[in-house]
Motif scaffolding. Structure first.
Motif, PDB file in Angstrom:
ATOM      1  N   ASP A  39     117.284  90.386  59.400  1.00  0.00           N
ATOM      2  CA  ASP A  39     117.122  91.663  58.698  1.00  0.00           C
ATOM      3  C   ASP A  39     116.996  91.469  57.188  1.00  0.00           C
ATOM      4  O   ASP A  39     116.192  92.126  56.531  1.00  0.00           O
ATOM      5  N   GLU A  40     117.796  90.575  56.642  1.00  0.00           N
ATOM      6  CA  GLU A  40     117.796  90.353  55.195  1.00  0.00           C
ATOM      7  C   GLU A  40     116.451  89.808  54.704  1.00  0.00           C
ATOM      8  O   GLU A  40     115.988  90.163  53.619  1.00  0.00           O
ATOM      9  N   GLU A  41     115.826  88.950  55.514  1.00  0.00           N
ATOM     10  CA  GLU A  41     114.514  88.413  55.130  1.00  0.00           C
ATOM     11  C   GLU A  41     113.455  89.514  55.177  1.00  0.00           C
ATOM     12  O   GLU A  41     112.636  89.639  54.258  1.00  0.00           O
ATOM     13  N   TYR A  42     113.474  90.314  56.250  1.00  0.00           N
ATOM     14  CA  TYR A  42     112.544  91.444  56.316  1.00  0.00           C
ATOM     15  C   TYR A  42     112.757  92.380  55.132  1.00  0.00           C
ATOM     16  O   TYR A  42     111.800  92.810  54.486  1.00  0.00           O
ATOM     17  N   THR A  43     114.002  92.707  54.833  1.00  0.00           N
ATOM     18  CA  THR A  43     114.304  93.626  53.739  1.00  0.00           C
ATOM     19  C   THR A  43     113.786  93.091  52.401  1.00  0.00           C
ATOM     20  O   THR A  43     113.179  93.834  51.625  1.00  0.00           O
ATOM     21  N   ALA A  44     114.005  91.807  52.132  1.00  0.00           N
ATOM     22  CA  ALA A  44     113.554  91.215  50.868  1.00  0.00           C
ATOM     23  C   ALA A  44     112.033  91.274  50.744  1.00  0.00           C
ATOM     24  O   ALA A  44     111.503  91.635  49.678  1.00  0.00           O
TER      25      ALA A  44
END
Length: 81
Positions: A39-44
């Motif tokens: 999720d954090e990679e998608y969000t960034a």
């Protein structure tokens, strides 16, 4: 800590859930074993290119390809790919 979540009720909000659906990355129950990006990679990536959804989608695909490219010659149990 990396999170792997998917909520189909949020697919219109321009967030990781919408991107996961667009890319077919909706199997998150096994975390990094089944989902190439957290999720954090998608969000960034979405935050960086958020005004241009198509570019954000392309950048997510590029990140997935780069991550999976290291698994080209992998053997697990009796399975090789």
């Amino acid at each position: 800590m990396q999170n792997y979540t998917y909520d189909p009720s949020k697919i219109t909000e321009g967030d990781p859930d919408q991107m996961r659906l667009a890319l077919g990355d909706t199997i998150v129950e096994m975390g990094p074993l089944a989902s190439p990006l957290c999720d954090e990679e998608y969000t960034a990536i979405i935050q960086k290119y958020g005004k241009n959804w198509r570019k954000a989608k392309l950048k997510c695909l590029e990140a997935i390809v780069m991550k999976l490219s290291y698994e080209v010659d992998t053997s697990v149990g009796g399975l090789s790919y």
